[in-house]
Structure formats: structure tokens, C-alpha cells
Design a protein around this motif. Structure first.
Motif, mmCIF file in Angstrom:
data_model
loop_
_atom_site.group_PDB
_atom_site.id
_atom_site.type_symbol
_atom_site.label_atom_id
_atom_site.label_comp_id
_atom_site.label_asym_id
_atom_site.label_seq_id
_atom_site.Cartn_x
_atom_site.Cartn_y
_atom_site.Cartn_z
ATOM 1 N N THR A 88 -37.324 31.082 -21.701
ATOM 2 C CA THR A 88 -37.611 32.172 -22.636
ATOM 3 C C THR A 88 -36.667 32.123 -23.829
ATOM 4 O O THR A 88 -37.075 32.381 -24.963
ATOM 5 C CB THR A 88 -37.536 33.537 -21.916
ATOM 6 O OG1 THR A 88 -38.487 33.548 -20.865
ATOM 7 C CG2 THR A 88 -37.821 34.691 -22.866
ATOM 8 N N SER A 160 -35.094 44.039 -24.159
ATOM 9 C CA SER A 160 -36.504 44.452 -24.282
ATOM 10 C C SER A 160 -36.644 45.775 -25.024
ATOM 11 O O SER A 160 -37.634 46.012 -25.720
ATOM 12 C CB SER A 160 -37.177 44.546 -22.908
ATOM 13 O OG SER A 160 -36.697 45.642 -22.181
ATOM 14 N N GLY A 165 -42.851 46.336 -29.659
ATOM 15 C CA GLY A 165 -44.119 45.738 -29.261
ATOM 16 C C GLY A 165 -45.247 45.919 -30.258
ATOM 17 O O GLY A 165 -46.382 45.568 -29.991
ATOM 18 N N LYS A 171 -44.286 41.895 -29.286
ATOM 19 C CA LYS A 171 -45.049 42.041 -28.046
ATOM 20 C C LYS A 171 -44.817 40.846 -27.118
ATOM 21 O O LYS A 171 -44.607 41.000 -25.921
ATOM 22 C CB LYS A 171 -46.543 42.169 -28.380
ATOM 23 C CG LYS A 171 -47.361 42.687 -27.234
ATOM 24 C CD LYS A 171 -48.787 42.958 -27.639
ATOM 25 C CE LYS A 171 -49.554 43.471 -26.433
ATOM 26 N NZ LYS A 171 -50.980 43.413 -26.583
ATOM 27 N N VAL A 172 -44.844 39.646 -27.696
ATOM 28 C CA VAL A 172 -44.632 38.413 -26.918
ATOM 29 C C VAL A 172 -43.249 38.428 -26.274
ATOM 30 O O VAL A 172 -43.101 38.178 -25.074
ATOM 31 C CB VAL A 172 -44.784 37.154 -27.814
ATOM 32 C CG1 VAL A 172 -44.286 35.903 -27.097
ATOM 33 C CG2 VAL A 172 -46.228 36.970 -28.237
ATOM 34 N N ARG A 174 -41.161 41.021 -25.787
ATOM 35 C CA ARG A 174 -41.014 42.126 -24.830
ATOM 36 C C ARG A 174 -41.633 41.775 -23.480
ATOM 37 O O ARG A 174 -41.036 42.005 -22.426
ATOM 38 C CB ARG A 174 -41.655 43.394 -25.408
ATOM 39 C CG ARG A 174 -41.348 44.644 -24.610
ATOM 40 C CD ARG A 174 -41.858 45.875 -25.335
ATOM 41 N NE ARG A 174 -41.895 47.011 -24.442
ATOM 42 C CZ ARG A 174 -40.832 47.725 -24.070
ATOM 43 N NH1 ARG A 174 -39.641 47.403 -24.516
ATOM 44 N NH2 ARG A 174 -40.962 48.746 -23.257
ATOM 45 N N GLU A 175 -42.825 41.185 -23.496
ATOM 46 C CA GLU A 175 -43.500 40.801 -22.236
ATOM 47 C C GLU A 175 -42.693 39.757 -21.475
ATOM 48 O O GLU A 175 -42.547 39.841 -20.259
ATOM 49 C CB GLU A 175 -44.908 40.257 -22.540
ATOM 50 C CG GLU A 175 -45.919 41.348 -22.801
ATOM 51 C CD GLU A 175 -47.272 40.804 -23.250
ATOM 52 O OE1 GLU A 175 -47.470 39.564 -23.233
ATOM 53 O OE2 GLU A 175 -48.131 41.618 -23.621
ATOM 54 N N ARG A 176 -42.164 38.786 -22.217
ATOM 55 C CA ARG A 176 -41.377 37.719 -21.574
ATOM 56 C C ARG A 176 -40.071 38.263 -20.997
ATOM 57 O O ARG A 176 -39.658 37.889 -19.897
ATOM 58 C CB ARG A 176 -41.079 36.595 -22.577
ATOM 59 C CG ARG A 176 -42.266 35.673 -22.801
ATOM 60 C CD ARG A 176 -41.936 34.604 -23.831
ATOM 61 N NE ARG A 176 -43.004 33.637 -23.937
ATOM 62 C CZ ARG A 176 -43.084 32.514 -23.236
ATOM 63 N NH1 ARG A 176 -42.151 32.210 -22.358
ATOM 64 N NH2 ARG A 176 -44.082 31.674 -23.400
ATOM 65 N N LEU A 178 -39.446 41.389 -20.128
ATOM 66 C CA LEU A 178 -39.757 42.254 -18.976
ATOM 67 C C LEU A 178 -40.022 41.411 -17.732
ATOM 68 O O LEU A 178 -39.632 41.791 -16.629
ATOM 69 C CB LEU A 178 -40.971 43.146 -19.283
ATOM 70 C CG LEU A 178 -40.677 44.371 -20.160
ATOM 71 C CD1 LEU A 178 -41.959 45.103 -20.513
ATOM 72 C CD2 LEU A 178 -39.698 45.325 -19.466
ATOM 73 N N ASN A 179 -40.663 40.264 -17.908
ATOM 74 C CA ASN A 179 -40.921 39.364 -16.781
ATOM 75 C C ASN A 179 -39.592 38.891 -16.165
ATOM 76 O O ASN A 179 -39.431 38.887 -14.942
ATOM 77 C CB ASN A 179 -41.750 38.162 -17.253
ATOM 78 C CG ASN A 179 -42.108 37.236 -16.106
ATOM 79 O OD1 ASN A 179 -42.635 37.656 -15.082
ATOM 80 N ND2 ASN A 179 -41.790 35.963 -16.263
ATOM 81 N N HIS A 182 -37.958 41.762 -14.336
ATOM 82 C CA HIS A 182 -38.607 41.998 -13.037
ATOM 83 C C HIS A 182 -38.162 40.954 -12.010
ATOM 84 O O HIS A 182 -37.911 41.293 -10.851
ATOM 85 C CB HIS A 182 -40.128 41.991 -13.190
ATOM 86 C CG HIS A 182 -40.645 43.134 -13.997
ATOM 87 N ND1 HIS A 182 -41.949 43.220 -14.445
ATOM 88 C CD2 HIS A 182 -40.030 44.260 -14.462
ATOM 89 C CE1 HIS A 182 -42.112 44.334 -15.139
ATOM 90 N NE2 HIS A 182 -40.960 44.980 -15.163
#
Length: 199
Positions: A88, A160, A165, A171-172, A174-176, A178-179, A182
Motif C-alpha cells: 500500500t 485514514s 473519501g 477514496k482509494v 482510505r479503502e486501502r 482501512l483494509n 482491519h
């Protein structure tokens, strides 16, 4: 005489081949069972994490090396998280060089890259310490690992939060991020679970 020797030799050879064949069949028969047991162990362990589906998906391919070891499971979870964080970072570095990026977004990207760099360092240290665990230093080492992984999670969450977003890049990213957060959360849960076995 010669005939009986060669007959005995052939019988021995036949019995040896039979034994080898039996060993091969029994080992191949037990392999799927061992794999199924490992997979079940991962699924059960992941059920106690905040993101069980992601946890299982990220670790199932490592079932053979994890077997049914809580330590190897926690170690694998850290390695998966570190690998994802590093890849990332590469993507983000590429995105940060986009000339069309707005100043606020560029600043958020730079801050995020720094946070992610800290997170990668903390995950690396945790993995290194995981390899040094002994019964004599277990509590202290686990405490250090838990602290570093918690810090990595904080860094990722801070990162994040810097992206609303609304933009495509935002958006890209933030999603990465957050992954990764998690995955880190799951790794921490598995580490805590492993630590609790030695209380």
C-alpha cells in the motif's frame, strides 16, 4: 540354491515395495485431514476477531505452515499485515506524485505516508520480537508486541482519518488503509489470544 536365493530376494523386494506404497498412501491420506484441521483451527481462531471473514481469507492459504499453532497463526497474521502495508505504501507513493492532486489532498497523502512508514516499522519490530519469544521472557516480550501492534493500528486509523473519501484518490487510499487497519486489528486479536494462553 541360486533359485531359492533369487526367490527370497524377489519376495523381500516385493514386501519392501508394498511397505513403501503403504507409507505413501497413508501419508497422502492424512494430508487433506491435517489441512482440514488447520483450516478449521484458523476459522475458529478468526471467529474471535473483529473482521472474521477478512481474517480467514488472509490466512487460509497459509494453513499448512500454521498447522494448529496459536503462535504461528499470530506470526502469519503479522506477516500478512506487514506485506499489505508495504504494498500500500508503494501505491500511495505513486499516487502522491500525481500532479493534479489538490494541496490539501497532497498534504494528507504525505502525512499518511509517514504514518504508514511508522506502522511498517512497528509491525517489523513485532515480527522480530515474535521470533525471540521464550518462556523466560514471554510476558515482557508479548507486552512489547501488543504495544507496537496497537501503535501501528493507531497510525493507520490516523492516516485514514485524513481522507474524506470525496476525491478519487482519497477514496482509494482510505479503502486501502482501512483494509490494513482491519488486518492489524485481527492480528492484535490473535496476538492477545496467544498471550492469554500463557497467563
Amino acid at each position: 540354491m541360486e533359485g531359492s536365493i533369487s526367490k527370497q530376494f524377489l519376495i523381500r523386494m516385493f514386501l519392501t515395495l508394498l511397505a513403501i506404497n503403504s507409507c505413501i498412501n497413508s501419508s497422502s491420506a492424512t494430508r487433506p485431514i491435517a489441512s482440514k484441521t488447520s483450516t478449521e483451527f484458523i476459522k475458529t481462531s478468526c471467529s474471535s476477531t473483529a473482521y472474521p471473514t477478512l481474517c480467514f481469507a488472509s490466512l487460509a492459504s497459509r494453513a499448512t505452515s500454521i498447522q494448529t499453532s496459536p503462535k504461528l497463526l499470530a506470526h502469519a497474521a503479522l506477516n500478512v499485515t506487514l506485506s499489505t502495508a508495504k504494498s500500500t505504501s508503494v501505491v500511495m507513493l505513486h499516487l502522491s506524485k500525481n500532479p493534479g492532486m489538490k494541496p490539501r489532498e497532497a498534504e494528507a497523502m504525505q502525512d499518511c505516508l509517514e504514518e504508514l512508514s511508522d506502522s511498517v516499522d512497528e509491525l517489523r519490530r513485532s515480527i522480530a520480537e515474535m521470533g525471540q519469544i521464550k518462556s523466560s521472557n514471554f510476558q515482557l516480550t508479548m507486552s512489547d508486541i501488543q504495544t507496537w501492534v496497537s501503535a501501528a493500528l493507531t497510525d493507520e486509523t490516523t492516516c485514514s482519518d485524513g481522507f474524506d473519501g470525496k476525491t478519487k484518490n482519497g477514496k482509494v487510499v482510505r479503502e486501502r488503509i482501512l483494509n490494513i487497519a482491519h488486518l492489524t486489528s485481527n492480528a492484535l486479536a490473535l496476538i492477545n489470544s496467544y498471550a492469554s494462553l500463557h497467563v
